[in-house]
Design a protein around this motif. Sequence first.
Motif, mmCIF file in Angstrom:
data_model
loop_
_atom_site.group_PDB
_atom_site.id
_atom_site.type_symbol
_atom_site.label_atom_id
_atom_site.label_comp_id
_atom_site.label_asym_id
_atom_site.label_seq_id
_atom_site.Cartn_x
_atom_site.Cartn_y
_atom_site.Cartn_z
ATOM 1 N N HIS A 1 0.810 -1.222 0.000
ATOM 2 C CA HIS A 1 0.000 0.000 0.000
ATOM 3 C C HIS A 1 0.841 1.269 0.000
ATOM 4 N N LYS A 2 2.149 1.140 0.287
ATOM 5 C CA LYS A 2 3.094 2.263 0.264
ATOM 6 C C LYS A 2 2.816 3.314 1.330
ATOM 7 N N ASN A 3 1.890 3.052 2.249
ATOM 8 C CA ASN A 3 1.536 4.108 3.191
ATOM 9 C C ASN A 3 0.789 3.513 4.373
ATOM 10 N N ILE A 4 1.037 4.048 5.552
ATOM 11 C CA ILE A 4 0.263 3.710 6.740
ATOM 12 C C ILE A 4 -0.209 5.022 7.347
ATOM 13 N N GLN A 5 -1.456 5.056 7.818
ATOM 14 C CA GLN A 5 -2.073 6.306 8.241
ATOM 15 C C GLN A 5 -2.500 6.229 9.701
ATOM 16 N N TYR A 6 -2.296 7.349 10.398
ATOM 17 C CA TYR A 6 -2.712 7.490 11.786
ATOM 18 C C TYR A 6 -3.718 8.638 11.871
ATOM 19 N N PRO A 7 -5.003 8.359 12.084
ATOM 20 C CA PRO A 7 -5.967 9.456 12.279
ATOM 21 C C PRO A 7 -5.745 10.112 13.636
ATOM 22 N N LEU A 8 -5.728 11.439 13.655
ATOM 23 C CA LEU A 8 -5.380 12.187 14.859
ATOM 24 C C LEU A 8 -6.430 13.247 15.160
ATOM 25 N N PHE B 1 -8.660 19.892 15.994
ATOM 26 C CA PHE B 1 -8.745 19.736 14.550
ATOM 27 C C PHE B 1 -8.549 18.271 14.175
ATOM 28 N N ASP B 2 -9.156 17.878 13.055
ATOM 29 C CA ASP B 2 -8.890 16.564 12.467
ATOM 30 C C ASP B 2 -7.564 16.618 11.716
ATOM 31 N N ASN B 3 -6.814 15.529 11.802
ATOM 32 C CA ASN B 3 -5.540 15.483 11.101
ATOM 33 C C ASN B 3 -5.170 14.035 10.827
ATOM 34 N N ILE B 4 -4.198 13.833 9.959
ATOM 35 C CA ILE B 4 -3.718 12.501 9.592
ATOM 36 C C ILE B 4 -2.201 12.547 9.503
ATOM 37 N N LEU B 5 -1.552 11.539 10.073
ATOM 38 C CA LEU B 5 -0.108 11.363 9.918
ATOM 39 C C LEU B 5 0.126 10.177 8.997
ATOM 40 N N ASN B 6 0.832 10.403 7.901
ATOM 41 C CA ASN B 6 1.157 9.353 6.939
ATOM 42 C C ASN B 6 2.623 8.957 7.093
ATOM 43 N N ILE B 7 2.896 7.652 7.089
ATOM 44 C CA ILE B 7 4.264 7.129 7.092
ATOM 45 C C ILE B 7 4.356 6.115 5.960
ATOM 46 N N ASN B 8 5.276 6.344 5.021
ATOM 47 C CA ASN B 8 5.371 5.451 3.874
ATOM 48 C C ASN B 8 6.255 4.252 4.191
ATOM 49 N N ASP B 9 6.480 3.394 3.182
ATOM 50 C CA ASP B 9 7.223 2.162 3.420
ATOM 51 C C ASP B 9 8.692 2.412 3.722
ATOM 52 N N LEU B 10 9.211 3.616 3.409
ATOM 53 C CA LEU B 10 10.580 3.973 3.771
ATOM 54 C C LEU B 10 10.648 4.680 5.117
ATOM 55 N N ARG B 11 9.526 4.703 5.834
ATOM 56 C CA ARG B 11 9.423 5.332 7.158
ATOM 57 C C ARG B 11 9.639 6.843 7.087
ATOM 58 N N VAL B 12 9.173 7.452 6.017
ATOM 59 C CA VAL B 12 9.240 8.906 5.894
ATOM 60 C C VAL B 12 7.862 9.460 6.231
ATOM 61 N N PRO B 13 7.732 10.276 7.288
ATOM 62 C CA PRO B 13 6.414 10.780 7.692
ATOM 63 C C PRO B 13 6.006 12.001 6.886
ATOM 64 N N ALA B 14 4.700 12.224 6.826
ATOM 65 C CA ALA B 14 4.152 13.409 6.158
ATOM 66 C C ALA B 14 2.801 13.697 6.771
ATOM 67 N N ARG B 15 2.506 14.998 6.954
ATOM 68 C CA ARG B 15 1.221 15.423 7.498
ATOM 69 C C ARG B 15 0.569 16.378 6.526
ATOM 70 N N PRO B 16 -0.622 16.033 5.992
ATOM 71 C CA PRO B 16 -1.308 16.982 5.114
ATOM 72 C C PRO B 16 -1.761 18.196 5.896
ATOM 73 N N SER B 17 -1.580 19.354 5.318
ATOM 74 C CA SER B 17 -1.948 20.588 6.013
ATOM 75 C C SER B 17 -2.383 21.618 4.993
ATOM 76 N N ILE B 18 -3.556 22.172 5.168
ATOM 77 C CA ILE B 18 -4.081 23.149 4.214
ATOM 78 C C ILE B 18 -3.236 24.409 4.157
ATOM 79 N N PRO B 19 -2.789 24.965 5.300
ATOM 80 C CA PRO B 19 -1.980 26.179 5.205
ATOM 81 C C PRO B 19 -0.696 25.985 4.421
#
Length: 659
Positions: free
Chosen positions: A252-259, A423-441
């Motif tokens: 899936h190339k990605n794992i997600q944490y709802p926050l 606020f609702d948020n999501i933390l994404n971590i891909n298969d290389l363990r690189v995190p990313a957080r989507p943010s509108i601003p």
Amino acid sequence: MLSRIDPKSQDFITEELDFSTLPATQCGIVNSRFTYIPLKNQLTENGPWELHLTNNNLSYMNPKKTYIVFTFKITDEAGNHVQMGGTPEVLYAPINNIAHSIIKSYSMHINGQMVFHNSTNYAYQSYLESALMHGEEIKNSTLTAAGFFHDEVVGSPKSSGFLRRCEMVYKKGTVQVACNISIDLMNQNKVLINGCDVKLTLYPNSSEFLIEGQNLGANKMKFHVTDVFAMVNEFDLADGLSNELELALQSHKNIQYPLISPQIRSFYIEANRLDAPANTIFTSKMPRRVFVGLMSAEAYNGSYETSPFHFQNFDLSQIHIDYCGQSVPGRPFNLDFEGGKFVEPYILMQEALGHARTNFTSNSISKEMFRSGGYTIYGFELSVIAQYHNLFELVKQTNVSVCLNFAKKTPAGGLYAIIYGEFDNILNINDLRVPARPSIPKVVILTFCLAGCRRFFPLLSPPMPRKPVSPSRQLRRPKLPSQPITQPIIPPPTNQPTKPLAANGSDPSMKLVWILNQVTDLQQMVLNHSQRNHELALQKMGKYAMVAKVRYLGEKAATIEMPTAEAAELCPKFLYDDRTLIIHMCLPCRIASRTLDMQIVDDDNQQLAVNLCKICRSTFKSQLGVKFFKHDLPCVKRQLLDDAAKNKVDKKDLKKLVL
């Protein structure tokens, strides 16, 4: 006669009559333990303090069961213990919720990339969560580990909570408190995937903020933190489950944490004001719910004589939140705290917390405590699912502002408004363990940056359409090339002395050359940055490939059987048929063989002493057998087939040919 109240009602048998169902069996977690993590850097009074909660190990961290333990003491400036009592009575204590309040702000990095950094008001975030969301029984039992004691009247020297905090430091010595980490990732239930290096950085508050006292006079107290460490709960999963999780992540190339991400804002209200109109507090999207509290500027900035958590009404007459073109509440409050008109904001606060109309949750804040006990905190639900943390709200991009009106002028020194939003948020971590957080601003800012840089970075995107320019202006301004620049543009050699390439030169051609050279340098910086990111990605791929290989070898090794003594027995007459002798030796055998003495037979010969364990002997014997059956015999058979073809002998008669 018995019948259903409605035909759609289904059959049901109570649990007491269900004899066929058994509880499920947990078979994924092999081991669970607490690991103690000391500070990574030196403990200094003003911080920062760094904790490496994980270190690329194979275990899974349980963030909700991770704690930070502080050891502290309170002394005077000379480091001496100050005795309480006397006339007037000298009292001092750490402020409420001290384990959380020690920290001004956190920052968290996963594999070198920042995923969380809050404002300098973390103490208010944790205090509001503890004071508003728990009842007195929990506050005076479980939360005492963090130094939280329920105050009937905040800031009063007679409050039972303040007196119990005084007892913590009454005797000379140190006090130990512990707290969970109340930030986004650490407040959700999912474990953190393995292979993540988590670094937590803590920034402490000042002594003036952390100490609350009475009748201290000229005594200046100091808050000393003497030790900091973390307790991290880790899981060891079954090998099969761990492999399946890794395969699913690679697929899936990605794992997600709802926050649920809390954010704290504050703004200053000047003295002698009757209003504070339209202070914009959030500019990205609509929060789920908002809480607002007012306090004196002296308490907010830190003072020994005041509590930083003393939220007062300050004769507020009106407060409302503006968002998405509407206001909450729908009609003005028209508050009068002295006259007893304040029940509406009290009910809205309890409704926003989910404590109204229920008999199993409470925050032990009465109506009178809301008016004058230091708990005047206004709550507003902006989302219909504000209390359902298992659901997300639709993203609504809007500005959120708060408007305040006062019946009397604000006191000398001014006020501070503390705003807590979720606020609702999501933390994404891909298969290389690189995190990313989507943010509108961030998306909006990036859009503006690219829009401003397209004319300087042709590689990024095509140039933006531009308005037509008058011919006279076109003559004065040189035209930039439309193709990407690959080499710096150097002016042609002339007999004239070379002029420096300065941006403020008077020669237009020199200005153009300087600008184009700067653009080339910027393009090269972008290319170098992309290449560096690619190299880092390859390094991480190699690292995790090695981890996967070690895990694969471990799984295969668990399924084999060790060689027996019979399989490892060597016969000397079969060992030296070939001129080349190849022996595969393990590390212990090589180490043991280095210590063996050589035996001299005569002047020409020596005996070689070699230590071979059962595994190495079995491997050597198997190697000889494989060579005989897989190499020597096939070579002989190939020669027989060639001879049979020359003599025109049928393949079935090969034995006759040999004989």
